[in-house]
Enzyme design. Structure first.
Site, short mmCIF file in Angstrom:
data_model
loop_
_atom_site.label_atom_id
_atom_site.label_comp_id
_atom_site.label_asym_id
_atom_site.label_seq_id
_atom_site.Cartn_x
_atom_site.Cartn_y
_atom_site.Cartn_z
N GLY A 61 11.92 12.36 -5.19
CA GLY A 61 12.51 11.55 -6.27
C GLY A 61 14.02 11.51 -6.18
O GLY A 61 14.72 11.49 -7.19
N ALA A 62 14.52 11.45 -4.93
CA ALA A 62 15.98 11.62 -4.71
C ALA A 62 16.73 10.30 -4.63
O ALA A 62 17.91 10.29 -4.29
CB ALA A 62 16.22 12.44 -3.44
N VAL A 76 4.38 11.27 -4.04
CA VAL A 76 4.03 12.70 -4.10
C VAL A 76 2.61 12.94 -4.61
O VAL A 76 2.03 13.99 -4.36
CB VAL A 76 5.05 13.51 -4.95
CG1 VAL A 76 6.43 13.51 -4.32
CG2 VAL A 76 5.08 13.03 -6.39
N ASN A 121 11.18 17.33 -7.57
CA ASN A 121 11.90 16.68 -8.67
C ASN A 121 11.23 15.39 -9.15
O ASN A 121 11.39 15.01 -10.31
CB ASN A 121 13.33 16.37 -8.20
CG ASN A 121 14.04 15.40 -9.12
OD1 ASN A 121 14.56 15.78 -10.17
ND2 ASN A 121 14.05 14.12 -8.74
N TYR A 154 3.30 14.31 -20.84
CA TYR A 154 4.47 14.83 -20.11
C TYR A 154 4.66 16.33 -20.38
O TYR A 154 4.88 17.12 -19.45
CB TYR A 154 5.70 14.03 -20.56
CG TYR A 154 6.99 14.39 -19.86
CD1 TYR A 154 7.25 13.93 -18.58
CD2 TYR A 154 7.97 15.14 -20.51
CE1 TYR A 154 8.46 14.24 -17.95
CE2 TYR A 154 9.17 15.44 -19.90
CZ TYR A 154 9.41 14.99 -18.61
OH TYR A 154 10.60 15.30 -18.00
N SER A 166 10.78 20.94 -17.64
CA SER A 166 11.49 20.27 -18.74
C SER A 166 11.44 21.16 -19.97
O SER A 166 10.47 21.89 -20.18
CB SER A 166 10.81 18.94 -19.07
OG SER A 166 11.35 18.41 -20.27
N ILE A 173 18.97 14.86 -20.29
CA ILE A 173 19.96 14.57 -19.26
C ILE A 173 20.17 13.06 -19.19
O ILE A 173 19.21 12.28 -19.31
CB ILE A 173 19.48 15.11 -17.88
CG1 ILE A 173 19.02 16.58 -17.97
CG2 ILE A 173 20.56 14.93 -16.81
CD1 ILE A 173 20.07 17.60 -18.36
N ALA A 214 2.39 18.50 -21.31
CA ALA A 214 1.30 19.25 -20.66
C ALA A 214 1.59 19.39 -19.16
O ALA A 214 1.38 20.46 -18.58
CB ALA A 214 -0.03 18.54 -20.88
N LYS A 233 4.49 19.40 -17.63
CA LYS A 233 5.64 20.27 -17.34
C LYS A 233 5.32 21.74 -17.69
O LYS A 233 5.80 22.65 -17.01
CB LYS A 233 6.88 19.78 -18.10
CG LYS A 233 7.38 18.41 -17.62
CD LYS A 233 7.82 18.44 -16.16
CE LYS A 233 8.48 17.13 -15.74
NZ LYS A 233 8.94 17.16 -14.34
P1 NAP Z 1 14.47 9.08 -12.85
O1 NAP Z 1 15.88 8.64 -13.00
O2 NAP Z 1 13.38 8.21 -13.37
O3 NAP Z 1 14.22 9.38 -11.28
C1 NAP Z 1 12.97 9.81 -10.82
C2 NAP Z 1 12.81 9.38 -9.37
O4 NAP Z 1 11.50 9.81 -8.93
C3 NAP Z 1 12.84 7.86 -9.22
O5 NAP Z 1 13.58 7.49 -8.07
C4 NAP Z 1 11.36 7.52 -9.08
O6 NAP Z 1 11.12 6.32 -8.39
C5 NAP Z 1 10.86 8.72 -8.29
N1 NAP Z 1 9.41 8.82 -8.37
C6 NAP Z 1 8.60 8.49 -9.41
N2 NAP Z 1 7.32 8.67 -9.08
C7 NAP Z 1 7.30 9.12 -7.80
C8 NAP Z 1 6.27 9.45 -6.89
N3 NAP Z 1 4.96 9.36 -7.25
N4 NAP Z 1 6.59 9.86 -5.65
C9 NAP Z 1 7.89 9.94 -5.27
N5 NAP Z 1 8.92 9.63 -6.08
C10 NAP Z 1 8.63 9.22 -7.34
O7 NAP Z 1 14.24 10.50 -13.52
P2 NAP Z 1 15.25 11.71 -13.79
O8 NAP Z 1 15.69 11.64 -15.20
O9 NAP Z 1 16.26 11.81 -12.70
O10 NAP Z 1 14.20 12.92 -13.71
C11 NAP Z 1 14.04 13.73 -12.55
C12 NAP Z 1 13.15 14.90 -12.90
O11 NAP Z 1 13.75 15.64 -13.97
C13 NAP Z 1 11.76 14.52 -13.38
O12 NAP Z 1 10.80 15.46 -12.92
C14 NAP Z 1 11.88 14.61 -14.88
O13 NAP Z 1 10.64 14.84 -15.50
C15 NAP Z 1 12.81 15.80 -15.02
N6 NAP Z 1 13.52 15.87 -16.29
C16 NAP Z 1 14.35 14.87 -16.69
C17 NAP Z 1 15.01 14.99 -17.90
C18 NAP Z 1 15.96 13.94 -18.42
O14 NAP Z 1 16.39 14.06 -19.57
N7 NAP Z 1 16.32 12.93 -17.63
C19 NAP Z 1 14.80 16.11 -18.70
C20 NAP Z 1 13.95 17.11 -18.27
C21 NAP Z 1 13.32 16.98 -17.05
P3 NAP Z 1 10.89 4.96 -9.28
O15 NAP Z 1 12.14 4.75 -10.06
O16 NAP Z 1 10.63 3.93 -8.24
O17 NAP Z 1 9.69 5.23 -10.15
#
Ligand code: NAP
Length: 247
Positions: A12-13, A63, A89, A154, A141, A187, A156, A158
């Site tokens: 997810g980078a 993934v 991630n 979500y 999370s 974030i 469940a 995490k």
């Molecule tokens: P984001 O901006 O939506 O980025 C997530 C990335 O993962 C996107 O590039 C997405 O691609 C990719 N992705 C989604 N499904 C995938 C799959 N099946 N295989 C490979 N890649 C995939 O999210 P983020 O906010 O950076 O979150 C990153 C991580 O932190 C996640 O695990 C999230 O649950 C966790 N988190 C985030 C927050 C927050 O407040 N932002 C808080 C707690 C935890 P697409 O865009 O094409 O779907």
């Protein structure tokens, strides 16, 4: 804290927290495989890493698919000979109150967030076990710890990632593979940009440090857990939430 000579995979980078993690690990000296659903969208992360003088691989992976996860790890081992660091991630949300939540939204969130972590971890543990070294960092999370209305799927997923982290940490400690989780609070990424200004304001008031986190706040915590200096830490959940929840 140097990661020179290390190889890392970050799922997810292409954007958000994953992109910040990939660039932070590269800045510390690691070569980084940038793994995401869309090669085109990952290209900016790859370019930023190569500009730092580090090697980068652009890998298309879903993934949730075991064959993709295995092929991703195999490619890194083929190109670079080893996998030192895996950061699970990639994650998604499909929010809704429980009585209105569709079964497909429940399943999809579990498939990506939990099964995806299982697939990539299982694939990476093969070379890491042989190497007798490795660092796995799972992005959980705050919601997996305290819950959140409208996010039962979500939360469940995490919470399960946290239980998974502790179990695999116990299983692979004898191989010197550490497995930890980072639990971000709220974030500032695409995932939270859908929130209205009012909701963000209300959230910020619940955060002692008074602001939403930045992707770099999470990335620095991941860098530490991925480093040699964190070698005696395993099965830990590191909260990066501005004080919103104190475990
Ligand atoms: P984001 O901006 O939506 O980025 C997530 C990335 O993962 C996107 O590039 C997405 O691609 C990719 N992705 C989604 N499904 C995938 C799959 N099946 N295989 C490979 N890649 C995939 O999210 P983020 O906010 O950076 O979150 C990153 C991580 O932190 C996640 O695990 C999230 O649950 C966790 N988190 C985030 C927050 C927050 O407040 N932002 C808080 C707690 C935890 P697409 O865009 O094409 O779907």
């Amino acid at each position: 804290m140097s990661l020179a000579g290390k190889t890392a995979i970050v799922t997810g980078a292409a954007q958000g927290i994953g992109r910040a993690i990939a660039e932070t690990l590269a800045h510390a000296g690691a070569d980084v495989a940038v793994a995401d659903l869309d090669l085109g969208r990952s290209q900016d992360t790859v370019t930023a890493i190569t500009k730092m003088g580090r090697r980068a691989l652009n890998i298309k992976v879903n993934v949730a698919d075991w064959n993709d996860a295995k092929a991703m790890v195999d490619q890194v081992v083929k190109e670079w000979g080893k996998v030192d660091i895996l950061v699970n991630n990639a994650g998604i949300t499909r929010d809704g109150l429980l009585l209105r939540m569709k079964e497909e939204d429940w399943n999809l969130v579990l498939q990506v967030n939990l099964n995806g972590t299982f697939n990539c971890t299982k694939a990476a543990l093969q070379p890491m076990s042989k190497q007798r070294s490795g660092r796995i960092v799972n992005i959980a999370s705050i919601v997996g710890v305290i819950g959140n209305a409208g996010q039962a799927n979500y939360a469940a997923s995490k919470a399960a990632v946290i239980g998974f982290t502790k179990s695999v940490a116990r299983e692979y400690a004898s191989r010197a593979v550490t497995v930890n989780a980072v639990a971000p609070g709220f974030i500032d990424t695409a995932m939270t940009q859908q929130l209205s200004a009012d909701v963000k304001e209300t959230l910020s008031k619940q955060i002692p440090l008074g602001r939403l986190g930045q992707p770099s706040d999470v990335a620095e915590a991941v860098k530490f857990l991925a480093s040699d200096e964190a070698g005696y830490i395993t099965g830990h959940v590191l909260h990066v939430n501005g004080g919103m929840h104190m475990a």
